[in-house]
Design an enzyme around this catalytic site. Sequence first.
Site, PDB file in Angstrom:
ATOM      1  N   LEU A 168       0.308   2.373   4.489  1.00  0.00           N
ATOM      2  CA  LEU A 168       1.161   1.449   3.752  1.00  0.00           C
ATOM      3  C   LEU A 168       0.703   1.405   2.304  1.00  0.00           C
ATOM      4  O   LEU A 168      -0.474   1.160   2.026  1.00  0.00           O
ATOM      5  CB  LEU A 168       1.100   0.037   4.363  1.00  0.00           C
ATOM      6  CG  LEU A 168       1.985  -1.022   3.691  1.00  0.00           C
ATOM      7  CD1 LEU A 168       3.450  -0.643   3.784  1.00  0.00           C
ATOM      8  CD2 LEU A 168       1.747  -2.390   4.319  1.00  0.00           C
ATOM      9  N   ASP A 193      -2.835  -6.101   3.068  1.00  0.00           N
ATOM     10  CA  ASP A 193      -3.784  -5.932   4.162  1.00  0.00           C
ATOM     11  C   ASP A 193      -4.867  -4.933   3.777  1.00  0.00           C
ATOM     12  O   ASP A 193      -4.646  -4.078   2.909  1.00  0.00           O
ATOM     13  CB  ASP A 193      -3.069  -5.404   5.414  1.00  0.00           C
ATOM     14  CG  ASP A 193      -2.056  -6.385   5.962  1.00  0.00           C
ATOM     15  OD1 ASP A 193      -2.254  -7.601   5.790  1.00  0.00           O
ATOM     16  OD2 ASP A 193      -1.057  -5.930   6.558  1.00  0.00           O
ATOM     17  N   TYR A 218       7.810  -0.542  -0.930  1.00  0.00           N
ATOM     18  CA  TYR A 218       6.695   0.030  -0.179  1.00  0.00           C
ATOM     19  C   TYR A 218       7.001   1.443   0.316  1.00  0.00           C
ATOM     20  O   TYR A 218       8.160   1.801   0.551  1.00  0.00           O
ATOM     21  CB  TYR A 218       6.382  -0.829   1.058  1.00  0.00           C
ATOM     22  CG  TYR A 218       5.913  -2.221   0.781  1.00  0.00           C
ATOM     23  CD1 TYR A 218       4.557  -2.515   0.645  1.00  0.00           C
ATOM     24  CD2 TYR A 218       6.818  -3.283   0.670  1.00  0.00           C
ATOM     25  CE1 TYR A 218       4.126  -3.817   0.407  1.00  0.00           C
ATOM     26  CE2 TYR A 218       6.393  -4.574   0.427  1.00  0.00           C
ATOM     27  CZ  TYR A 218       5.045  -4.831   0.297  1.00  0.00           C
ATOM     28  OH  TYR A 218       4.621  -6.110   0.050  1.00  0.00           O
ATOM     29  N   TYR A 222       7.158  -9.025   5.973  1.00  0.00           N
ATOM     30  CA  TYR A 222       5.979  -8.421   6.590  1.00  0.00           C
ATOM     31  C   TYR A 222       6.342  -7.029   7.105  1.00  0.00           C
ATOM     32  O   TYR A 222       7.123  -6.901   8.054  1.00  0.00           O
ATOM     33  CB  TYR A 222       5.434  -9.293   7.717  1.00  0.00           C
ATOM     34  CG  TYR A 222       4.658 -10.475   7.207  1.00  0.00           C
ATOM     35  CD1 TYR A 222       3.302 -10.360   6.901  1.00  0.00           C
ATOM     36  CD2 TYR A 222       5.289 -11.693   6.983  1.00  0.00           C
ATOM     37  CE1 TYR A 222       2.590 -11.439   6.398  1.00  0.00           C
ATOM     38  CE2 TYR A 222       4.591 -12.782   6.481  1.00  0.00           C
ATOM     39  CZ  TYR A 222       3.239 -12.639   6.192  1.00  0.00           C
ATOM     40  OH  TYR A 222       2.554 -13.708   5.680  1.00  0.00           O
TER      41      TYR A 222
END
Length: 312
Positions: free
Chosen positions: A198, A46, A74, A177
């Site tokens: 993120l 994103d 992540y 996600y």
Amino acid sequence: MFFYKKRSVHGLFLLDKPQGISSNNALQKVKIIFNAKKAGYIGTLDPLATGMLPICFGECTKFAHYLTGSNKRYHVIAKLGEKTSTSDSDGIVIKKRPILFTSYKLDLSIKELIGPIEQIPSMYSAIKYNGIPLYKYARQGVNIERNSRKVTVYDIYSIYQENNLIEFKIFCSKGTYIRTLIDDLGEKLGCGAHVIFLRRLQVASYPYTQLVTISHLYELLNKKNINNFNPFKNIDDLLMPVDSPVSFLPKVHLSSKQSYNFRLGQIVHFCSTIKNSLVRVIEEENKKFIGLGKINMGKLLIPYRLISEFTN
């Protein structure tokens, strides 16, 4: 510096994607810097997200899909007490609730998110419906019914929560996600939550230490190299081999004659202890990767995916 004739560039590059631009925008910037004819990225990030965005150039794109299914890691920070339209800070706050959960409730909620889980992708995702990304429908106020998908969260660790912020790291399968995961966590805690930071730390086994920023690419491109007249040498040296996405496959070596036949798409008689498996095929004389083959019953090497003659 402008170059009008595009180059044939081959290999894999690990971009440290900056915040605030799309993955495709980042790809186009890198493609221009390398002056490359063909390139593609693996695993959309994103605009809010930063971190590892593998970019395949040229012949390397033939093997990119082997990385698409890789596990990822992540680092995420979420804000509690607010649910947003996009499940991240780029959206608008649609609901506010008090933060009243206990540490026991937090531990329990996180444990419920570890393992095989079902996720319904966000409308603000790059998944396509009738050839159009869902986020484009969402921006028009159109809601598309989405099927849930199975993903696996292997671990959530290094958890730290203070006031209305919670921070942790996630090790998960492809297709997970993170925004949806945070939104689900917020609902389990009864207060709502959305992503404010993120960063992708890892794709497959690629090292975080080899990430390169766009600004550093510009620096290297503009840095003079007195030992070589190739203006791209400094950045080309950052490229990983074409077979990098399939480095997990075993290698087999062929003689010059065998390699010649293999390149022509011919089956090669080949004795090996490897059976019924894809392998990386290396030309023994010059140590060049020439493509993927499949060993059938340990005696035949069948061409599976060949690269062009660019490396020779």
